[in-house]
Design a protein around this motif. Sequence first.
Motif, mmCIF file in Angstrom:
data_model
loop_
_atom_site.group_PDB
_atom_site.id
_atom_site.type_symbol
_atom_site.label_atom_id
_atom_site.label_comp_id
_atom_site.label_asym_id
_atom_site.label_seq_id
_atom_site.Cartn_x
_atom_site.Cartn_y
_atom_site.Cartn_z
ATOM 1 N N MET A 316 73.782 36.230 49.302
ATOM 2 C CA MET A 316 73.712 35.937 47.521
ATOM 3 C C MET A 316 74.106 35.828 46.804
ATOM 4 O O MET A 316 75.148 36.532 46.237
ATOM 5 C CB MET A 316 72.023 36.067 46.972
ATOM 6 N N SER B 54 57.687 33.486 44.292
ATOM 7 C CA SER B 54 58.973 33.900 44.601
ATOM 8 C C SER B 54 59.956 32.375 45.316
ATOM 9 O O SER B 54 59.816 31.584 44.812
ATOM 10 C CB SER B 54 58.759 34.802 45.049
ATOM 11 N N PRO B 153 67.069 40.005 46.682
ATOM 12 C CA PRO B 153 65.881 40.877 46.903
ATOM 13 C C PRO B 153 66.036 42.647 46.895
ATOM 14 O O PRO B 153 67.333 42.911 47.353
ATOM 15 C CB PRO B 153 64.862 40.610 48.017
HETATM 16 S S1 SF4 Z 1 64.886 36.643 45.740
HETATM 17 FE FE1 SF4 Z 1 66.059 37.674 43.474
HETATM 18 S S2 SF4 Z 1 65.222 35.044 42.952
HETATM 19 FE FE2 SF4 Z 1 64.253 35.586 44.526
HETATM 20 S S3 SF4 Z 1 61.938 36.153 44.011
HETATM 21 FE FE3 SF4 Z 1 63.191 37.849 44.936
HETATM 22 S S4 SF4 Z 1 63.819 38.536 42.998
HETATM 23 FE FE4 SF4 Z 1 63.372 36.028 42.381
#
Ligand code: SF4
Lengths: 528, 175
Positions: A316, B54, B153
Amino acid sequence: MTTNAWMTSFLGRLSLREINVQEEPAPGLAPARLLKIGAGDWGHFAHEARNQDCRWVAAWGEDNGEELTVNAAFEKDGAYFIARTQVKRATPILPSHTPYYVAADRPERHMQDMLGVVFTDHPDPRRWTRHRAWKDSEFPLRKDFPTAGHPPAPTPPNDNYRFLFAHGSGVYEIPVGPVHAGIIEPGHFRFQAVGETVLNLEERLGYVHKGIEKIAEGRDAAGLARLAGRVSGDSTVAHAWAACMAMEKAAAIEMPARALSLRAIMAERERVANHLGDIGAICNDVSFTFAFYQFGRLRELWQRLSREAFGHRFMMDVVVPGGVAADIGDQASAAMQKQIVSLRRELAGLYNIVEDLPSLEDRLDTTGYLAPDAAKAFGALGYVGRASGVAFDVRKHAPYAPYQGMNLEVPVFTQGDVATRVEVRMREILASFTLIEKLLADLPAGPVHVALTSPAAGTEGLGLVEGFRGEILAYVRFGDGGRIARYFPRDPSWLTWPTLEKLVRDNIVPDFPVCNKSVNGSYSGHDL
Amino acid sequence: MLRILNKIQRIGIVTERLPKIEEPALDEIGAQLKDRIGELFGGSLAIREVDAGSCNGCELEIHALNNPYYGIERFGVHFVASPRHADMLLVTGPVSRHMEAALRRTYDATPEPKLVIAVGECGANGGEFGVSYASCGAVSNVIPVDAVIRGCPPTPLDLMRGILEAIGRRSSSGK
Ligand code: SF4
């Protein structure tokens, strides 16, 4: 027929039909060509495009003040074009493409809910993306709609939607979701069944609508890339790449070759990770837990190496405007090559087991059948399309750097069942291994990032990337000061979700989970 | 069948005496988790995961808790299908307005005493999405939250540690 030949004959046909088309230069949209069309001809145009056997790709609109601009993208033989028209903001009425392309159904309803375009002959004018967080007289993508909106507190549940109703003796309904079994995204599924057999399934999505298109407005390029990387977390690399590609084309910058190769390595790693996880999950849905744990184990190892090489288990925020934020050294490169060698060996054994096991054959063969003509009509993409005869893969048929000349093998079958969708994914993993090996072997030296100069207000760009689910389209238009005026991402899920309604019919209710997983639409990527 | 047994035997148990690479203390965390769950939940902690908006990244890492490397079930943690069977809600995402009612109803359906953990940057503070016409932002804007697990995440290890901390806090607060 070469691309130009069909385009020429298509344009000729349009003029014969007195459909006035104006081609305009649009460097940021290349390789797509831009065709301007009068609003009155919007429907006839789609009719002619269908006669020409073009694929309907996406539609999106934009508020330009006095007028609303509406775009629709099409593709044939790897050549894209974008049709564009304008309607008065006060009377935003437009003929629908849905009578000619079922694929346009939900995207047009999305535009109706978000921008307030009225599609006159749309066969199903029910709301789609809108539940009850905003009123039917409000349109979030209009410029005068504040980002904060005027949501009622608390937002009422979406319980006044008119579902299709079935009756007859022995017919019953099963409502499922939005919070449904397992660790899964929310959506609502309404089944009508007789005994164990599904007569009809109606999907109701939009639960995870987060206003992505609206909150993109006013961001800078880096902020848009971060947001794009969260359109659908499982496709973070592919969506960020598509958005960055759009911005980079708008800015007309020359991209460093090493950055593009690294993006492709990450995109292939993302594809492999998702395929590994989903093959295991599909086996788990029919209680073959051995495969679930084996594929889950390999996926975990794969993700750990992604983290070691690129700093994040999903990579990411590594794709950034102008390049990538992480470079790899010889050690990471060697580790990736070594892992591929060992996975190839392991997968050969696992594939043998999965392909031969009678109990899997019993549950997966002929289950969730999607006929090739239906797949084509829906515009199905990725493994859903390729298991049902629709070969299209952006990397192969409209290749972007660095995929040109890479001789990618695209597996295509016509059996159209769950087993075949698994088969496509097993082969795609191996094809990705080969690609990664080639990309690593030929990794160009040089910088991995260049500065993105802010393009002039009004400049637009188009990104097209093959994500693990299929073609991702991203449209970007810049406003003043390098800020984003419009961002539209079209996840492939828009086109594969409707196939699930079709392919689950006549299957037994307990096979729904495995049918669903075999399509694996992204709720987030769809709901935006 | 033979091939399957063969593979199982060759691979053996890969479940880690918890991860060497990242967190040497995790063996300990796992043991503590198991003890606490034994003490407070009769040996089994039932979690209902709720995606309230999410991007699905958090879900992937929660899924990973069940892969053989983390194997969270061995500590007595399992994921259940109904909030009525749950001791804990693991809530991800900024809460989309379209999920607001469903989240409240899920919360109400979970029997007391219950624990709620907001997962991810989005669950903690709205993340990239914040508060808007479509998003309520943090989970705590909608239902009471006992603990948050940050990260975008959070990794499976972050999740395990966060769950342990949350039940630790609960035992100390005597809730
Ligand atoms: S991975 Fe990041 S952007 Fe996606 S739901 Fe989880 S915290 Fe939010």
